[in-house]
Write a protein that holds these residues in place. Structure first.
Motif, PDB file in Angstrom:
ATOM      1  N   ARG A  47       0.866  -1.180   0.000  1.00 50.93           N
ATOM      2  CA  ARG A  47       0.000   0.000   0.000  1.00 50.93           C
ATOM      3  C   ARG A  47       0.897   1.222   0.000  1.00 50.93           C
ATOM      4  N   VAL A  48       0.615   2.152  -0.882  1.00 48.37           N
ATOM      5  CA  VAL A  48       1.457   3.342  -1.018  1.00 48.37           C
ATOM      6  C   VAL A  48       0.594   4.591  -0.885  1.00 48.37           C
ATOM      7  N   ARG A  49       1.056   5.500  -0.045  1.00 47.40           N
ATOM      8  CA  ARG A  49       0.424   6.808   0.087  1.00 47.40           C
ATOM      9  C   ARG A  49       1.427   7.871  -0.351  1.00 47.40           C
ATOM     10  N   VAL A  50       1.008   8.694  -1.284  1.00 46.10           N
ATOM     11  CA  VAL A  50       1.795   9.862  -1.702  1.00 46.10           C
ATOM     12  C   VAL A  50       0.929  11.069  -1.377  1.00 46.10           C
ATOM     13  N   GLY A  51       1.246  11.737  -0.270  1.00 49.82           N
ATOM     14  CA  GLY A  51       0.319  12.738   0.228  1.00 49.82           C
ATOM     15  C   GLY A  51      -0.980  12.053   0.596  1.00 49.82           C
ATOM     16  N   LYS A  52      -2.100  12.527   0.047  1.00 47.23           N
ATOM     17  CA  LYS A  52      -3.397  11.913   0.304  1.00 47.23           C
ATOM     18  C   LYS A  52      -3.779  10.868  -0.753  1.00 47.23           C
ATOM     19  N   THR A  53      -2.968  10.742  -1.785  1.00 47.23           N
ATOM     20  CA  THR A  53      -3.205   9.713  -2.802  1.00 47.23           C
ATOM     21  C   THR A  53      -2.870   8.352  -2.212  1.00 47.23           C
ATOM     22  N   ASP A  54      -3.730   7.370  -2.453  1.00 44.38           N
ATOM     23  CA  ASP A  54      -3.627   6.088  -1.753  1.00 44.38           C
ATOM     24  C   ASP A  54      -3.959   4.947  -2.713  1.00 44.38           C
ATOM     25  N   VAL A  55      -3.029   4.002  -2.874  1.00 42.37           N
ATOM     26  CA  VAL A  55      -3.263   2.849  -3.751  1.00 42.37           C
ATOM     27  C   VAL A  55      -2.825   1.567  -3.054  1.00 42.37           C
ATOM     28  N   ILE A  56      -3.467   0.464  -3.440  1.00 41.06           N
ATOM     29  CA  ILE A  56      -3.071  -0.869  -2.990  1.00 41.06           C
ATOM     30  C   ILE A  56      -2.703  -1.686  -4.223  1.00 41.06           C
ATOM     31  N   VAL A  57      -1.613  -2.443  -4.124  1.00 44.06           N
ATOM     32  CA  VAL A  57      -1.161  -3.275  -5.235  1.00 44.06           C
ATOM     33  C   VAL A  57      -0.977  -4.711  -4.750  1.00 44.06           C
ATOM     34  N   GLY A  58      -1.530  -5.649  -5.496  1.00 42.16           N
ATOM     35  CA  GLY A  58      -1.358  -7.066  -5.185  1.00 42.16           C
ATOM     36  C   GLY A  58      -0.702  -7.789  -6.349  1.00 42.16           C
ATOM     37  N   VAL A  59       0.098  -8.801  -6.035  1.00 42.72           N
ATOM     38  CA  VAL A  59       0.738  -9.622  -7.053  1.00 42.72           C
ATOM     39  C   VAL A  59       0.286 -11.063  -6.876  1.00 42.72           C
ATOM     40  N   LYS A  60      -0.234 -11.640  -7.939  1.00 43.14           N
ATOM     41  CA  LYS A  60      -0.596 -13.052  -7.950  1.00 43.14           C
ATOM     42  C   LYS A  60       0.253 -13.776  -8.994  1.00 43.14           C
ATOM     43  N   LEU A  61       0.616 -15.009  -8.695  1.00 41.64           N
ATOM     44  CA  LEU A  61       1.407 -15.814  -9.614  1.00 41.64           C
ATOM     45  C   LEU A  61       0.627 -17.044 -10.047  1.00 41.64           C
ATOM     46  N   GLY A  62       0.725 -17.360 -11.319  1.00 43.69           N
ATOM     47  CA  GLY A  62       0.133 -18.567 -11.863  1.00 43.69           C
ATOM     48  C   GLY A  62       1.091 -19.189 -12.849  1.00 43.69           C
TER      49      GLY A  62
END
Length: 272
Positions: A47-62
């Motif tokens: 999860r990354v916050r840049v100021g008030k900007t907020d994103v979640i990143v997930g990695v899945k492998l197959g």
């Protein structure tokens, strides 16, 4: 909320005086905060916050059959979604063009840098390779989602562990190994420069981003003392001049040296 012409003129005038709405200088980043292992189901997450900007990143492998022109290399796909919680301009439904572009630019920055060792993702040449799926989800958009997403993707990949395989090389989901995703020493840092009026800036808030007429995203890495630009993406309708490009390259090196080490420090501390 749509930026009014009056607000745009105010932002442009402030920049002409080397000022910004929040008091930062042209090439100052807001505070960047990285949190990892935010998902129990993903092979890697951040999860990354840049100021008030907020994103979640997930990695899945197959696993999958390799592409015919890369029989001994793994594959990757990146998708992005703006949740309605990101702001009033967003609503549910299929990804719109801004989400598609963000995913492609993040994907290119990782792919072209050589950050992932693709050949190490080969399980059986010509038959089966690992596939890396990066899923970006926006929680709040206060500008510069693109760079925040790229930081999150790199952080999540650094936390990724390969899942276990059975005797038939089928994934045993939920069973993790201690083997990390094979990465190289070249870590890309994606940064986007915007132009408002005659001024360039980086890491805009939402209003500044709406006021911009042009932008350029660079994937930058550093090997020894040498800076490498591995990817570039031009956006918006206004062209950039040769002088603009020279200043962007100069400032990209300075921003890299100032911001990237702090991000790396956070990620390394979280891996321990």
């Amino acid at each position: 909320m749509i930026l009014t012409n009056l607000d745009k003129r105010k932002i442009t005038k402030l920049l002409s005086e080397d000022k910004r709405l929040d008091g930062r200088k042209q090439f100052d980043y807001r505070d960047v905060t990285v949190t990892t292992d935010v998902s129990t189901n993903a092979e890697g997450s951040a999860r990354v916050r840049v100021g008030k900007t907020d994103v979640i990143v997930g990695v899945k492998l197959g696993t999958q059959e390799p592409y015919t022109d890369h029989e001994d290399e793994g594959t990757m796909m990146t998708v992005m979604e703006y949740s309605p919680a990101s702001g009033e301009r967003y609503e549910g439904g299929p990804p719109k063009i801004n989400a598609i572009e963000t995913a492609r630019v993040v994907d290119r920055g990782i792919r072209e840098s050589g950050f992932i060792d693709w050949k190490q993702l080969c399980i059986v040449k010509g038959e089966k390779v690992w596939s890396v799926f990066i899923d970006i989800y926006s929680i709040n958009d206060d500008g510069n989602i693109l760079d925040a997403s790229a930081i999150g993707a790199v952080a999540a990949l650094k936390m990724t562990r390969l899942p276990a395989l059975d005797e038939d090389n089928k994934v045993k989901y939920g069973e993790f190994t201690d083997k990390p995703l094979p990465l190289t020493d070249i870590t890309p840092f994606t940064m986007t420069f915007y132009k408002i009026g005659d001024k360039l800036l980086i890491d805009p808030n939402r209003n500044e981003q709406d006021a911009a007429d042009s932008r350029l995203t660079l994937g930058v890495a550093k090997v020894g003392k040498e800076y490498i630009i591995s990817s570039a993406q031009k956006g918006e309708i206004r062209p950039l001049s040769g002088d603009d490009l020279k200043e962007i390259v100069t400032q990209a090196e300075k921003v890299y040296d100032k911001v990237f080490p702090e991000i790396e420090k956070q990620v390394k501390a979280l891996k321990k």
